[in-house]
Write a protein that holds these residues in place. Structure first.
Motif, PDB file in Angstrom:
ATOM      1  N   SER A  38      15.778  89.413 -15.676  1.00  0.00           N
ATOM      2  CA  SER A  38      14.994  88.573 -14.787  1.00  0.00           C
ATOM      3  C   SER A  38      14.698  87.208 -15.423  1.00  0.00           C
ATOM      4  N   ARG A  39      14.723  87.148 -16.749  1.00  0.00           N
ATOM      5  CA  ARG A  39      14.345  85.877 -17.375  1.00  0.00           C
ATOM      6  C   ARG A  39      15.423  84.813 -17.239  1.00  0.00           C
ATOM      7  N   GLY A  40      16.641  85.222 -16.865  1.00  0.00           N
ATOM      8  CA  GLY A  40      17.692  84.233 -16.594  1.00  0.00           C
ATOM      9  C   GLY A  40      17.457  83.494 -15.287  1.00  0.00           C
ATOM     10  N   ILE A  90      11.830  96.092 -33.066  1.00  0.00           N
ATOM     11  CA  ILE A  90      12.332  94.944 -32.289  1.00  0.00           C
ATOM     12  C   ILE A  90      11.357  93.782 -32.456  1.00  0.00           C
ATOM     13  N   ILE A  91      11.893  92.595 -32.754  1.00  0.00           N
ATOM     14  CA  ILE A  91      11.046  91.389 -32.711  1.00  0.00           C
ATOM     15  C   ILE A  91      11.336  90.704 -31.384  1.00  0.00           C
ATOM     16  N   PHE A  92      10.417  90.851 -30.447  1.00  0.00           N
ATOM     17  CA  PHE A  92      10.599  90.315 -29.102  1.00  0.00           C
ATOM     18  C   PHE A  92      10.359  88.811 -29.099  1.00  0.00           C
ATOM     19  N   LYS A  93      11.288  88.076 -28.507  1.00  0.00           N
ATOM     20  CA  LYS A  93      11.161  86.620 -28.403  1.00  0.00           C
ATOM     21  C   LYS A  93      10.493  86.294 -27.065  1.00  0.00           C
ATOM     22  N   ASP A  94       9.215  85.989 -27.116  1.00  0.00           N
ATOM     23  CA  ASP A  94       8.418  85.750 -25.909  1.00  0.00           C
ATOM     24  C   ASP A  94       8.541  84.283 -25.491  1.00  0.00           C
ATOM     25  N   HIS A 123      23.621  81.912 -16.995  1.00  0.00           N
ATOM     26  CA  HIS A 123      22.446  81.618 -17.830  1.00  0.00           C
ATOM     27  C   HIS A 123      21.569  82.857 -18.052  1.00  0.00           C
ATOM     28  N   ASP A 124      21.077  83.002 -19.290  1.00  0.00           N
ATOM     29  CA  ASP A 124      20.068  84.019 -19.594  1.00  0.00           C
ATOM     30  C   ASP A 124      19.165  83.484 -20.708  1.00  0.00           C
ATOM     31  N   ASP A 125      18.064  84.192 -20.978  1.00  0.00           N
ATOM     32  CA  ASP A 125      17.134  83.675 -21.990  1.00  0.00           C
ATOM     33  C   ASP A 125      17.622  83.956 -23.411  1.00  0.00           C
ATOM     34  N   VAL A 126      18.069  85.203 -23.659  1.00  0.00           N
ATOM     35  CA  VAL A 126      18.405  85.606 -25.033  1.00  0.00           C
ATOM     36  C   VAL A 126      19.807  86.230 -25.085  1.00  0.00           C
ATOM     37  N   LEU A 127      20.635  85.770 -26.033  1.00  0.00           N
ATOM     38  CA  LEU A 127      21.878  86.488 -26.354  1.00  0.00           C
ATOM     39  C   LEU A 127      21.566  87.370 -27.564  1.00  0.00           C
ATOM     40  N   ALA A 128      21.538  88.691 -27.332  1.00  0.00           N
ATOM     41  CA  ALA A 128      21.274  89.637 -28.424  1.00  0.00           C
ATOM     42  C   ALA A 128      22.602  90.313 -28.786  1.00  0.00           C
ATOM     43  N   THR A 129      22.834  91.552 -28.356  1.00  0.00           N
ATOM     44  CA  THR A 129      24.111  92.208 -28.698  1.00  0.00           C
ATOM     45  C   THR A 129      25.263  91.705 -27.832  1.00  0.00           C
ATOM     46  N   GLY A 130      24.952  91.050 -26.732  1.00  0.00           N
ATOM     47  CA  GLY A 130      25.998  90.459 -25.886  1.00  0.00           C
ATOM     48  C   GLY A 130      26.494  91.372 -24.764  1.00  0.00           C
ATOM     49  N   GLY A 131      26.038  92.616 -24.732  1.00  0.00           N
ATOM     50  CA  GLY A 131      26.524  93.551 -23.710  1.00  0.00           C
ATOM     51  C   GLY A 131      26.198  93.101 -22.294  1.00  0.00           C
ATOM     52  N   THR A 132      24.988  92.585 -22.102  1.00  0.00           N
ATOM     53  CA  THR A 132      24.557  92.152 -20.766  1.00  0.00           C
ATOM     54  C   THR A 132      25.371  90.940 -20.302  1.00  0.00           C
ATOM     55  N   ALA A 133      25.504  89.948 -21.175  1.00  0.00           N
ATOM     56  CA  ALA A 133      26.227  88.732 -20.800  1.00  0.00           C
ATOM     57  C   ALA A 133      27.717  89.029 -20.568  1.00  0.00           C
TER      58      ALA A 133
END
Ligand code: AMP
Length: 170
Positions: free
Chosen positions: A57-59, A18-22, A117-127
């Protein structure tokens, strides 16, 4: 202002591959934070937003600032067991297993027009789960905003026709 300069790639975190986007360098710069929150608020100026909903939490971090700029309330979507009172729940699939999101059941109505709102759209499951949670109240998801979208994971496909706004794409 080039916001990408404030996002740090952290390889193999929290696990290998995983490349984490900090976003901590961004949070540490008040001008960059204000610039990002202003861009998000300006992008929905004509959408008559009545609430901003942020995903734990980052959203929460920029979500509250966007709500303040729009002059509307902020609602947190949280992991299970964190919110008091009656809650709505939505389970969703992870790569391995399942997770769940919760929102207080009395905070939105069918009249609401929501910016999620959230910080990162990755696979989209959370959003996707968050959109569905909001929509069970009858409220409309007018826009879903992210600091960044990881295009190669095709998360936007899970959000179907919902309007997506990302400040950065990778
Ligand atoms: P997903 O459900 O796969 O779209 O994952 C979205 C959630 O996981 C967001 O709330 C992000 O905070 C977090 N996330 C996923 N991938 C990353 C990444 N590469 N860097 C930082 N956060 C991530």
């Amino acid at each position: 202002m080039d916001l990408s300069k404030y996002i740090k790639d952290v390889p193999d975190f929290p696990k290998e591959g995983i490349i984490f986007k900090d976003i901590c360098p961004l949070l540490n710069d008040p001008a960059a934070v204000d610039y990002a929150a202003t861009l998000f608020a300006e992008a929905v100026q004509d959408k008559n937003i009545t609430k901003v909903v942020g995903i734990e939490s980052r959203g929460f971090l920029l979500g509250i600032l966007i709500a303040q700029k729009l002059g509307v309330g902020f609602i947190p979507i949280r992991k299970p067991g964190k919110l008091p009172g009656e809650v709505l729940s939505k389970s969703y699939a992870l790569e391995y297993g399942e997770d769940c999101l919760e929102m207080q059941s009395d905070c939105l109505t069918a009249e609401d027009n929501v910016l999620l709102h959230d910080d990162v759209l990755a696979t989209g499951g959370t959003a996707k789960a968050a959109c569905e949670l909001i929509e069970t109240t009858g409220a409309n998801v007018a826009q879903v905003s992210f600091l960044m979208e990881l295009k190669f994971l095709k998360g936007s496909e899970k959000l179907h026709k919902r309007s997506i706004h990302s400040l950065l794409e990778y």
